[in-house]
Enzyme design. Structure first.
Site, PDB file in Angstrom:
ATOM      1  N   CYS A 116     -14.618  47.765 -21.562  1.00 51.89           N
ATOM      2  CA  CYS A 116     -13.750  47.084 -22.509  1.00 51.89           C
ATOM      3  C   CYS A 116     -12.329  47.656 -22.481  1.00 51.89           C
ATOM      4  O   CYS A 116     -11.662  47.628 -21.453  1.00 51.89           O
ATOM      5  CB  CYS A 116     -14.392  47.137 -23.899  1.00 51.89           C
ATOM      6  SG  CYS A 116     -13.791  45.929 -25.068  1.00 51.89           S
ATOM      7  N   HIS A 117     -11.844  48.212 -23.592  1.00 54.65           N
ATOM      8  CA  HIS A 117     -10.498  48.788 -23.665  1.00 54.65           C
ATOM      9  C   HIS A 117     -10.466  50.268 -23.249  1.00 54.65           C
ATOM     10  O   HIS A 117      -9.400  50.866 -23.211  1.00 54.65           O
ATOM     11  CB  HIS A 117      -9.943  48.681 -25.094  1.00 54.65           C
ATOM     12  CG  HIS A 117      -9.614  47.287 -25.532  1.00 54.65           C
ATOM     13  ND1 HIS A 117     -10.585  46.380 -25.893  1.00 54.65           N
ATOM     14  CD2 HIS A 117      -8.430  46.634 -25.656  1.00 54.65           C
ATOM     15  CE1 HIS A 117     -10.007  45.237 -26.230  1.00 54.65           C
ATOM     16  NE2 HIS A 117      -8.705  45.359 -26.097  1.00 54.65           N
TER      17      HIS A 117
END
Length: 196
Positions: A116-117
């Site tokens: 994800c991030h």
């Protein structure tokens, strides 16, 4: 091929999370995969106590911290998992000790899984240049600007770095990180979680 329940036997896996903002499922699913493969997951954060996980923007559960980042020794860990969430890696990348430890995993050629991030923290550690990676699409430009080759795939492996885009990719991410971690060498003096 080893039995699935013993693939990570004798291996200690660091899960590195900020005190708040971790996407809960991106912590719990890889954690479960490591445990089911016989590995020892260890939750590391910047402060003792517990972390506050989130289900997107809503508060989720709290999870007890096993070790504080300033006290960990890289040689006691075989691999690193960086869960996502927007706030989690954004906080982690502002903590010099975190950035240093992440860099040490790469310097010691230990496998790292980021979803994800989470690659935001990798950018801060200056370890993405020249690597083929994926992430949550909103940070693709950040990764390209840091020298990575960004691709839209559910899971990407590049020299021990495993990346995925979002929670939908968790089955492939978990399966792949277990395989990659299983193939990594184990330090001679692996310690239990309480000796982190």
């Amino acid at each position: 091929m080893a039995d699935d329940s013993t693939q990570l036997q004798g291996k200690t896996i660091m899960f590195l999370c900020a005190k708040e903002g971790t996407e809960q499922v991106e912590l719990t699913e890889p954690w479960k995969a490591v445990e089911q493969a016989g590995g020892t997951p260890v939750l590391v954060s910047e402060t003792p106590g517990s972390i506050q996980a989130f289900n997107h923007l809503d508060k989720g559960d709290r999870f007890d911290v096993d070790a504080v980042i300033t006290q960990v020794k890289i040689e006691n860990y075989d691999a690193l998992v960086l869960p996502g969430g927007v706030a989690n890696p954004d906080l982690l990348r502002t903590i010099p000790d975190v950035v240093q430890v992440v860099g040490q995993f790469f310097a010691n050629r230990k496998p790292v899984a980021a979803i994800c991030h989470a690659p935001w923290t990798l950018i801060e550690a200056d370890v993405v240049s020249g690597r083929r990676m994926t992430s949550f699409p909103s940070i693709a430009t950040d990764l390209r600007n840091a020298g990575a080759e960004w691709v839209e795939e559910e899971v990407v492996v590049d020299q021990g770095l495993i990346t995925s885009r979002n929670p939908d990719d968790l089955p492939a991410f978990c399966r792949t990180l277990v395989e990659e971690f299983a193939n990594a060498p184990t330090p001679a003096h692996a310690l239990s979680a309480d000796q982190a």
